[in-house]
Motif scaffolding. Structure first.
Motif, PDB file in Angstrom:
ATOM      1  N   PRO A   1       0.501  -1.241   0.183  1.00 44.77           N
ATOM      2  CA  PRO A   1      -0.099  -0.037  -0.024  1.00 44.77           C
ATOM      3  C   PRO A   1       0.875   1.302   0.011  1.00 44.77           C
ATOM      4  O   PRO A   1       1.987   1.376   0.364  1.00 44.77           O
ATOM      5  CB  PRO A   1      -0.797  -0.047   1.487  1.00 44.77           C
ATOM      6  N   ASN A   2       0.468   2.315  -0.538  1.00 46.26           N
ATOM      7  CA  ASN A   2       1.186   3.608  -0.748  1.00 46.26           C
ATOM      8  C   ASN A   2       2.250   3.582  -1.501  1.00 46.26           C
ATOM      9  O   ASN A   2       3.380   4.118  -1.122  1.00 46.26           O
ATOM     10  CB  ASN A   2       1.296   4.247   0.576  1.00 46.26           C
ATOM     11  N   THR A   3       2.296   2.723  -2.412  1.00 48.28           N
ATOM     12  CA  THR A   3       3.111   2.686  -3.463  1.00 48.28           C
ATOM     13  C   THR A   3       2.950   3.196  -4.720  1.00 48.28           C
ATOM     14  O   THR A   3       1.672   3.203  -5.310  1.00 48.28           O
ATOM     15  CB  THR A   3       3.659   1.160  -3.704  1.00 48.28           C
ATOM     16  N   VAL A   4       3.699   4.122  -5.600  1.00 48.68           N
ATOM     17  CA  VAL A   4       3.676   4.765  -6.726  1.00 48.68           C
ATOM     18  C   VAL A   4       3.606   3.877  -7.960  1.00 48.68           C
ATOM     19  O   VAL A   4       4.651   3.131  -8.094  1.00 48.68           O
ATOM     20  CB  VAL A   4       4.526   5.987  -6.909  1.00 48.68           C
ATOM     21  N   PHE A   5       2.383   3.363  -8.466  1.00 51.38           N
ATOM     22  CA  PHE A   5       2.403   2.789  -9.563  1.00 51.38           C
ATOM     23  C   PHE A   5       2.291   3.197 -10.950  1.00 51.38           C
ATOM     24  O   PHE A   5       2.215   2.750 -11.980  1.00 51.38           O
ATOM     25  CB  PHE A   5       1.344   1.615  -9.366  1.00 51.38           C
ATOM     26  N   HIS A   6       1.877   4.624 -10.974  1.00 49.02           N
ATOM     27  CA  HIS A   6       1.606   5.343 -12.115  1.00 49.02           C
ATOM     28  C   HIS A   6       2.278   6.729 -11.918  1.00 49.02           C
ATOM     29  O   HIS A   6       1.756   7.394 -11.052  1.00 49.02           O
ATOM     30  CB  HIS A   6       0.155   5.216 -12.491  1.00 49.02           C
ATOM     31  N   VAL A   7       2.794   7.285 -12.979  1.00 44.52           N
ATOM     32  CA  VAL A   7       3.232   8.715 -13.119  1.00 44.52           C
ATOM     33  C   VAL A   7       2.553   9.556 -14.139  1.00 44.52           C
ATOM     34  O   VAL A   7       2.868   9.073 -15.262  1.00 44.52           O
ATOM     35  CB  VAL A   7       4.756   8.846 -13.093  1.00 44.52           C
ATOM     36  N   GLN A   8       1.727  10.296 -13.494  1.00 45.64           N
ATOM     37  CA  GLN A   8       0.726  11.032 -14.517  1.00 45.64           C
ATOM     38  C   GLN A   8       1.642  12.337 -15.104  1.00 45.64           C
ATOM     39  O   GLN A   8       1.700  12.714 -16.311  1.00 45.64           O
ATOM     40  CB  GLN A   8      -0.490  11.403 -13.850  1.00 45.64           C
TER      41      GLN A   8
END
Length: 221
Positions: free
Chosen positions: A191-198
């Motif tokens: 949880p609270n892991t960046v999986f997408h960079v907009q």
């Protein structure tokens, strides 16, 4: 007979004369009583002066001690004020140095924010090339490679001046550097892991001038 009577009378007179002389204790000299009187009076006066002088000396000593105590307290106050003034001055020096450094480090902050838009344009141009066309069309491949190289040189130059691009893909979410735009439950990720960079973010000398917009994982429900 007459001579004997005279001699006997003379002896009686002499004896009578000697009796008072034996009883006299004080010498018959005229100056002696006056001297003894002066000596006793002088001693009395000296004793009186000593008695009268002792309180005066005590008062003077007490006054000196009082003044010494006041001066000591005054000196201590001045020392405290001096110590505080020195500490305040040193704090002012340190604060001024920090402000000067901050002004130097972030003087180009506004300019750096404008440059960020140019970096975004490089990224948009590279993302606009379809993956299938990167190997099929040689001209397009060369164009893509040229844009990519220009972007890398541009980012390297910005980094030398303190402006750094951050791409937090796969990193733990940091609210000081990232802006979460949405959350998705993913059981296979923490949880609270960046999986997408907009949108990528940027740091200027370690300070965030634009937070990266990211998608973050959440705990499975």
């Amino acid at each position: 007979m007459f001579k004997r009577a005279i001699f006997s009378q003379s002896r009686q007179i002499a004896a009578a004369a000697r009796i008072p002389a034996a009883r006299v204790v004080v010498p018959t000299t005229a100056n002696t009583p006056a001297r003894r009187w002066y000596s006793e009076e002088a001693k009395k006066e000296e004793a009186t002066e000593k008695k009268e002088g002792t309180p005066k000396v005590s008062e003077e000593i007490e006054e000196c001690n009082k003044q010494l105590e006041e001066k000591t307290k005054e000196a201590k106050d001045y020392k405290d004020k001096f110590t505080r003034a020195v500490a305040d001055f040193r704090n002012l020096q340190d604060r001024t140095e920090r402000e000067k450094k901050a002004a130097k480090d972030f003087a180009i902050q506004k300019f750096a924010k404008d440059l960020v838009e140019s970096v975004d344009n490089f990224e948009r141009a590279l993302n606009a090339v379809p993956e299938i066309e990167k190997s099929a069309n040689k001209e397009l491949v060369d164009f893509y490679a040229g844009v990519k190289m220009t972007e890398e040189i541009f980012l390297s130059t910005l980094k030398k001046h303190g402006l750094e691009k951050i791409n937090p893909m796969g990193e733990p979410f940091d609210p000081n550097k990232h802006e979460a735009t949405f959350q998705v439950p993913m059981p296979d990720k923490e949880p609270n892991t960046v999986f997408h960079v907009q949108q990528t973010g940027f740091l200027l000398n370690g300070r965030t001038i634009r937070a990266a917009k990211v998608g973050v994982t959440s705990a499975a429900k």
